[in-house]
Design a protein around this motif. Structure first.
Motif, PDB file in Angstrom:
ATOM      1  N   UNK A 526       1.109  -1.145   0.065  1.00 39.62           N
ATOM      2  CA  UNK A 526      -0.034   0.152  -0.105  1.00 39.62           C
ATOM      3  C   UNK A 526       0.920   1.205  -0.321  1.00 39.62           C
ATOM      4  N   UNK A 527       0.764   2.139  -0.874  1.00 39.44           N
ATOM      5  CA  UNK A 527       1.405   3.302  -0.985  1.00 39.44           C
ATOM      6  C   UNK A 527       0.589   4.363  -0.280  1.00 39.44           C
ATOM      7  N   UNK A 528       1.438   5.485   0.149  1.00 42.56           N
ATOM      8  CA  UNK A 528       0.781   6.547   0.927  1.00 42.56           C
ATOM      9  C   UNK A 528      -0.570   6.998   0.213  1.00 42.56           C
ATOM     10  N   UNK A 529      -1.548   7.094   0.988  1.00 43.60           N
ATOM     11  CA  UNK A 529      -2.888   7.507   0.603  1.00 43.60           C
ATOM     12  C   UNK A 529      -3.847   6.476   0.065  1.00 43.60           C
ATOM     13  N   UNK A 530      -3.287   5.343  -0.050  1.00 41.40           N
ATOM     14  CA  UNK A 530      -4.121   4.036  -0.619  1.00 41.40           C
ATOM     15  C   UNK A 530      -4.927   3.492   0.652  1.00 41.40           C
ATOM     16  N   UNK A 531      -5.950   2.708   0.470  1.00 40.27           N
ATOM     17  CA  UNK A 531      -6.693   2.236   1.396  1.00 40.27           C
ATOM     18  C   UNK A 531      -7.124   0.713   1.389  1.00 40.27           C
ATOM     19  N   UNK A 532      -7.279   0.370   2.400  1.00 35.97           N
ATOM     20  CA  UNK A 532      -7.890  -1.151   2.880  1.00 35.97           C
ATOM     21  C   UNK A 532      -9.239  -1.101   3.000  1.00 35.97           C
ATOM     22  N   UNK A 533     -10.031  -1.964   2.153  1.00 32.75           N
ATOM     23  CA  UNK A 533     -11.402  -2.130   2.587  1.00 32.75           C
ATOM     24  C   UNK A 533     -11.647  -3.729   3.123  1.00 32.75           C
ATOM     25  N   UNK A 534     -12.212  -3.748   4.237  1.00 36.20           N
ATOM     26  CA  UNK A 534     -12.441  -4.993   4.792  1.00 36.20           C
ATOM     27  C   UNK A 534     -13.819  -5.393   4.888  1.00 36.20           C
ATOM     28  N   UNK A 535     -14.311  -6.530   4.040  1.00 35.26           N
ATOM     29  CA  UNK A 535     -15.797  -6.606   3.639  1.00 35.26           C
ATOM     30  C   UNK A 535     -16.351  -7.846   4.618  1.00 35.26           C
ATOM     31  N   UNK A 536     -17.384  -7.781   4.939  1.00 37.91           N
ATOM     32  CA  UNK A 536     -18.321  -9.081   5.881  1.00 37.91           C
ATOM     33  C   UNK A 536     -19.362  -8.818   4.971  1.00 37.91           C
ATOM     34  N   UNK A 537     -19.679 -10.206   4.420  1.00 35.12           N
ATOM     35  CA  UNK A 537     -21.022 -10.456   3.724  1.00 35.12           C
ATOM     36  C   UNK A 537     -21.696 -11.967   4.213  1.00 35.12           C
ATOM     37  N   UNK A 538     -22.924 -11.944   3.619  1.00 39.47           N
ATOM     38  CA  UNK A 538     -23.524 -13.380   3.923  1.00 39.47           C
ATOM     39  C   UNK A 538     -23.590 -13.780   2.323  1.00 39.47           C
ATOM     40  N   UNK A 539     -22.828 -13.393   1.339  1.00 41.95           N
ATOM     41  CA  UNK A 539     -22.804 -13.495   0.035  1.00 41.95           C
ATOM     42  C   UNK A 539     -21.464 -13.982  -0.435  1.00 41.95           C
ATOM     43  N   UNK A 540     -21.095 -14.964  -1.301  1.00 41.50           N
ATOM     44  CA  UNK A 540     -19.653 -15.327  -1.583  1.00 41.50           C
ATOM     45  C   UNK A 540     -19.258 -13.979  -2.611  1.00 41.50           C
ATOM     46  N   UNK A 541     -18.296 -13.469  -2.202  1.00 37.45           N
ATOM     47  CA  UNK A 541     -17.736 -12.169  -2.797  1.00 37.45           C
ATOM     48  C   UNK A 541     -16.917 -12.169  -3.932  1.00 37.45           C
ATOM     49  N   UNK A 542     -16.493 -13.519  -4.025  1.00 43.77           N
ATOM     50  CA  UNK A 542     -15.449 -13.621  -5.303  1.00 43.77           C
ATOM     51  C   UNK A 542     -16.178 -14.725  -6.413  1.00 43.77           C
ATOM     52  N   UNK A 543     -17.117 -15.238  -5.792  1.00 40.47           N
ATOM     53  CA  UNK A 543     -17.836 -16.262  -7.149  1.00 40.47           C
ATOM     54  C   UNK A 543     -17.010 -17.750  -7.155  1.00 40.47           C
ATOM     55  N   UNK A 544     -17.224 -18.351  -8.322  1.00 41.95           N
ATOM     56  CA  UNK A 544     -16.692 -19.553  -8.401  1.00 41.95           C
ATOM     57  C   UNK A 544     -15.198 -19.600  -8.575  1.00 41.95           C
ATOM     58  N   UNK A 545     -14.514 -20.552  -8.358  1.00 35.32           N
ATOM     59  CA  UNK A 545     -13.173 -20.668  -8.572  1.00 35.32           C
ATOM     60  C   UNK A 545     -12.931 -20.954 -10.235  1.00 35.32           C
ATOM     61  N   UNK A 546     -13.664 -21.567 -10.856  1.00 32.69           N
ATOM     62  CA  UNK A 546     -13.321 -21.823 -12.228  1.00 32.69           C
ATOM     63  C   UNK A 546     -14.503 -21.670 -13.151  1.00 32.69           C
ATOM     64  N   UNK A 547     -14.358 -21.322 -14.372  1.00 33.01           N
ATOM     65  CA  UNK A 547     -15.609 -20.984 -15.271  1.00 33.01           C
ATOM     66  C   UNK A 547     -16.471 -22.323 -15.361  1.00 33.01           C
TER      67      UNK A 547
END
Length: 579
Positions: A526-547
């Protein structure tokens, strides 16, 4: 016994799309001359290669498997490298494998087509004085028996093959293993059996716990890829293990699944392990095996791409050859001076650092640092809020997630194991499937991502928009079914929590419980000024592993409440490298 718990379904014949030039059963020995192309799209052979095709090998229980052997011409004994997987030993020229190279943006001319899918190329290794053994394992294609999926049975079978190879007159008595994915996972199981003539292993990204990595990650029955693996491989004449039915019948950790975890403490052979931060199937398992294996001579390299481009990269292949030359040929080539760890730091904006040397992972200068969640301000802070507060989302609502942000004032590098320690409550339900994600944002709040493969076409964008997470990196993720939150005291550390998954502890109305969720290892700048977002959800945030893989539907309802501050000080723990 766990073997009695296995369930099987009939196998199917190898489909046309999975057959290659060498698939027909044609036992015998022939010489492939230098300059030969096994098929038009592939690289010409640099040297003459002796091919012993469909050689029968009898395992300890009387089952016969068949192997293809590629070796240099001449009479000098040579070491041999085994590529153990259920992917047919002659599939290198199949439309299926060629299509996968196309999907990730690799040209098929990189290889000869003699290699197994995800395995070492005989054209290269025979030219370097090695033989390659491509087996059709138990139950696959023309080999006898019923096939199993990632199991200690495979370790015993491969033990028998290794000892058979060591006795062949052309073999020096030194045997190694190499390959990615399934070919990596099978190495943990084999090395744990301690075959006397196994001299070195090279697991290049692979699961190391079938329950935790494949069928029940976080305790959730997310079996989409397991189904794809089961139905799209293990073609043969007999039966194959039905791991989908097993997951339904055995939703908790028991003897069946324990038999599908290698005995890490018995892995003592020299090992060159390759990992990445971005493979949502393999990352956790590769790092777990690296941590727990007993080998004194072990090296770890963490790359910044995807396993197939990384495995077939010319420079990486030469690096592997130095390792094998040292342990299989006895070359005094200085390999032992190679840093025990070489890690990468992702930038996600074109400035990744790779091959950063260290003595351990995480590096010694990393400090686990807590960032406390504040539900009132939706921020992450160095100190816990004094006052308690809550934030919630409705399952299926919009939004169906809550986020927390922090902005870095100075250059910050995260290298190691993140985890989330959360206080949570279910309203209108007695359980929660929770998904978490650490995401990098630029100074303007825009999420940063990076493709892991050379293919960055319009189609690559489409298939990775809501899935195919191994092809585009969007951050470090984790998940947990809250009723399976019980920690394994013997395996858990402060950095990496591990759950027993052997009991169900449902939530009562109004009950607030604390949980720990392990996220995938991270290397992120992370460079100065950049941010980290931490997300909590009941939904799979990345989806499937493979097409093409079926997406998991979480078993959620009601509202999810996140508690912060006071006696319920939820936090995200990050591995911060000291400046």
């Amino acid at each position: 016994m766990s073997d009695d718990q296995k369930l099987f379904v009939p196998s199917q014949p190898l489909p046309a799309g999975r057959t290659g030039v060498l698939t027909p059963f044609e036992p015998g020995t022939r010489t492939l001359t230098a300059g030969t192309r096994i098929a038009p799209a592939f690289r010409a052979l640099p040297v003459d290669i002796v091919l012993e095709k469909d050689v029968a090998v009898t395992l300890r229980d009387g089952v016969t498997i068949h192997v293809d052997l590629f070796r240099p011409t001449g009479t000098d004994p040579v070491p041999v490298i085994v590529a153990w997987s259920p992917y047919g030993k002659a599939q290198g020229t199949s439309p299926s494998v060629m299509g996968i190279f196309g999907m990730v943006g690799l040209d098929n001319s990189l290889v000869s087509g003699l290699e197994k899918f995800e395995g070492p190329d005989p054209a290269y290794w025979c030219a370097q004085g090695y033989a390659i053994c491509n087996p059709d394992i138990r139950g696959v294609v023309d080999s006898g028996g019923d096939s199993v999926i990632w199991d200690r049975q495979e370790g015993r079978d491969c033990y028998d093959l290794i000892e058979w190879l060591a006795e062949q007159e052309w073999c020096s008595g030194k045997v190694a293993m190499s390959g990615t994915s399934y070919l990596a996972a099978s190495q943990w199981f084999t090395a744990a059996e301690q075959p006397p003539h196994l001299a070195a292993i090279n697991p290049w990204e692979g699961i190391s716990d079938t329950y935790r990595d494949l069928v029940m990650r976080g305790g959730m029955p997310d079996t989409g890829f397991a189904r794809q693996l089961q139905e799209g491989s293990f073609f043969g004449e007999n039966q194959k293990e039905d791991i989908i039915a097993e997951a339904e019948r055995h939703p908790l950790m028991d003897g069946l699944w324990e038999n599908k975890i290698p005995q890490f403490e018995r892995i003592t052979v020299p090992a060159y392990v390759v990992a990445s931060y971005s493979n949502t199937l393999h990352t956790a398992g590769t790092f777990r095996a690296w941590r727990r294996m007993a080998s004194e001579d072990k090296w770890l390299r963490i790359h910044n791409s995807q396993e197939w481009p990384d495995y077939y990269d010319e420079g990486n292949r030469e690096d592997l050859r130095r390792f094998f030359d040292h342990f299989l040929l006895g070359d005094d080539n200085g390999w032992e001076k190679t840093p025990r760890v070489r890690y990468s730091v992702l930038d996600l904006a074109g400035a990744d650092r790779v091959a950063v040397p260290a003595d351990q992972f995480p590096p010694a200068d990393v400090i686990s640092t807590r960032y406390y969640l504040d539900a009132r301000t939706r921020t992450l802070n160095a100190t816990a809020p004094t006052d308690e507060a809550t934030v919630a989302y409705a399952v299926g609502g919009n939004p169906d997630a809550v986020s927390f942000l922090t902005r870095f004032a100075e250059e910050t590098t995260l290298v190691g194991y993140p985890k989330a320690h959360l206080w949570v409550e279910a309203q209108g339900s007695d359980d929660m499937d929770l998904f978490v994600l650490v995401q990098k944002l630029d100074a303007n709040g825009t999420p940063l991502q990076a493709f892991t493969t050379p293919n960055q076409s319009a189609l690559a964008h489409d298939i990775t928009e809501r899935g195919a997470s191994i092809l585009r990196y969007k951050g470090s993720d984790g998940r947990l079914r809250v009723s399976l939150r019980h920690l394994d005291e013997t395996l858990s550390t402060d950095e990496v929590p591990a759950h027993t998954f052997d009991r169900v502890e449902k939530l009562s109305p109004g009950e607030v419980v604390d949980i720990e969720i392990d996220l995938l290892p991270i290397g992120l700048a992370f460079h100065p000024g950049e941010q980290l977002r931490f997300i909590i959800s009941g939904r799979h945030l990345l989806g499937t592993m493979m097409p093409g893989t079926r997406e998991y539907t979480p078993a959620n309802s009601g509202r999810h409440v996140i508690h912060t501050g006071g006696e319920h000080a939820s936090y995200l723990q990050l591995p911060v490298q000291s400046a």
